[in-house]
Design a protein around this motif. Structure first.
Motif, short mmCIF file in Angstrom:
data_model
loop_
_atom_site.label_atom_id
_atom_site.label_comp_id
_atom_site.label_asym_id
_atom_site.label_seq_id
_atom_site.Cartn_x
_atom_site.Cartn_y
_atom_site.Cartn_z
N SER A 71 -33.27 -41.43 63.60
CA SER A 71 -32.09 -41.63 63.34
C SER A 71 -31.15 -40.47 63.80
CB SER A 71 -31.70 -42.45 62.07
OG SER A 71 -31.88 -41.27 61.19
N ALA A 103 -26.62 -43.45 59.94
CA ALA A 103 -28.05 -43.84 59.89
C ALA A 103 -28.76 -42.74 59.22
CB ALA A 103 -28.61 -44.24 61.20
N TYR A 114 -36.69 -50.55 59.12
CA TYR A 114 -35.46 -50.67 58.15
C TYR A 114 -34.73 -49.37 58.28
CZ TYR A 114 -38.52 -54.24 56.30
OH TYR A 114 -39.20 -55.41 56.01
N GLY A 117 -28.02 -47.21 56.23
CA GLY A 117 -26.71 -46.87 57.00
C GLY A 117 -25.82 -46.17 56.39
N THR A 120 -22.17 -46.42 55.55
CA THR A 120 -21.87 -47.72 56.00
C THR A 120 -22.02 -48.61 54.83
OG1 THR A 120 -23.91 -48.70 56.95
CG2 THR A 120 -22.33 -47.50 58.33
N GLN A 122 -24.72 -50.32 54.42
CA GLN A 122 -25.64 -51.46 54.88
C GLN A 122 -27.07 -50.91 55.33
OE1 GLN A 122 -23.74 -52.30 58.78
NE2 GLN A 122 -22.22 -53.56 57.73
N ILE A 123 -28.10 -51.90 55.05
CA ILE A 123 -29.22 -51.60 55.47
C ILE A 123 -29.64 -52.55 56.78
CG2 ILE A 123 -31.74 -51.84 54.83
CD1 ILE A 123 -31.09 -50.88 52.13
N ARG A 124 -30.03 -52.12 57.73
CA ARG A 124 -30.41 -53.11 58.93
C ARG A 124 -31.64 -52.94 59.09
NH1 ARG A 124 -25.53 -53.49 62.90
NH2 ARG A 124 -23.99 -53.00 61.30
N VAL A 125 -32.39 -54.23 59.79
CA VAL A 125 -33.71 -54.43 59.92
C VAL A 125 -33.92 -54.87 61.26
CG1 VAL A 125 -35.92 -55.47 59.33
CG2 VAL A 125 -34.00 -55.09 57.46
N TYR A 126 -34.61 -54.03 62.21
CA TYR A 126 -35.18 -54.31 63.70
C TYR A 126 -36.35 -54.60 63.70
CZ TYR A 126 -30.32 -52.09 63.89
OH TYR A 126 -29.12 -51.66 63.75
#
Length: 130
Positions: A71, A103, A114, A117, A120, A122-126
């Motif tokens: 990140s 990030a 996972y 953020g 931010t 936020q937690i984003r999952v890809y």
């Protein structure tokens, strides 16, 4: 595999030089094999990324694919690479830099990446396959 993971952890230590970010990691090769200097230390591998996205911060490794993810604090971009290629490739494009980390922490589990953020909230999952 343990040496590779330790080496990847060192990847998070970055510095700006000559227009690119660099990070060091042990090459993961050898079990006690020296680098010829007599002390048994492994030679470092240097990975490069463009500087526009900020410094490298979080690192996560996917055992199944052999890829790692890095990140970037400035834009939240995520880069990916393997231990056999020193140039990292963009995986997730970043946004506009806000001056605050976008990030930071990364974790790979069951084919998902996972991303914490940081500023931010936020937690984003890809899905790393896509």
């Amino acid at each position: 595999m343990r040496q590779a993971w330790r080496g990847l952890a060192l990847l998070a230590v970055g510095a700006l030089t000559m227009g690119g970010s660099v990070a060091l990691a042990h090459d993961g090769g050898g079990h006690g094999n020296g680098n010829g200097n007599g002390n048994g230390a492994l030679a470092p591998t240097i990975f490069t990324m463009p500087t526009a996205d900020g410094n490298p911060e979080g690192v996560a490794f996917d055992k199944k694919s052999g890829r790692f993810f890095v990140s970037r604090t400035g834009t939240g971009a995520i880069f990916t690479g393997t231990l056999d290629n020193t140039t990292l490739q963009p995986f997730i494009a970043g946004g506009a830099s806000t001056g605050s980390p976008l990030a930071t922490g990364l974790k790979v589990r069951k084919g998902l990446l996972y991303v914490a953020g940081a500023s931010t909230g936020q937690i984003r999952v890809y899905d790393i396959a896509n």
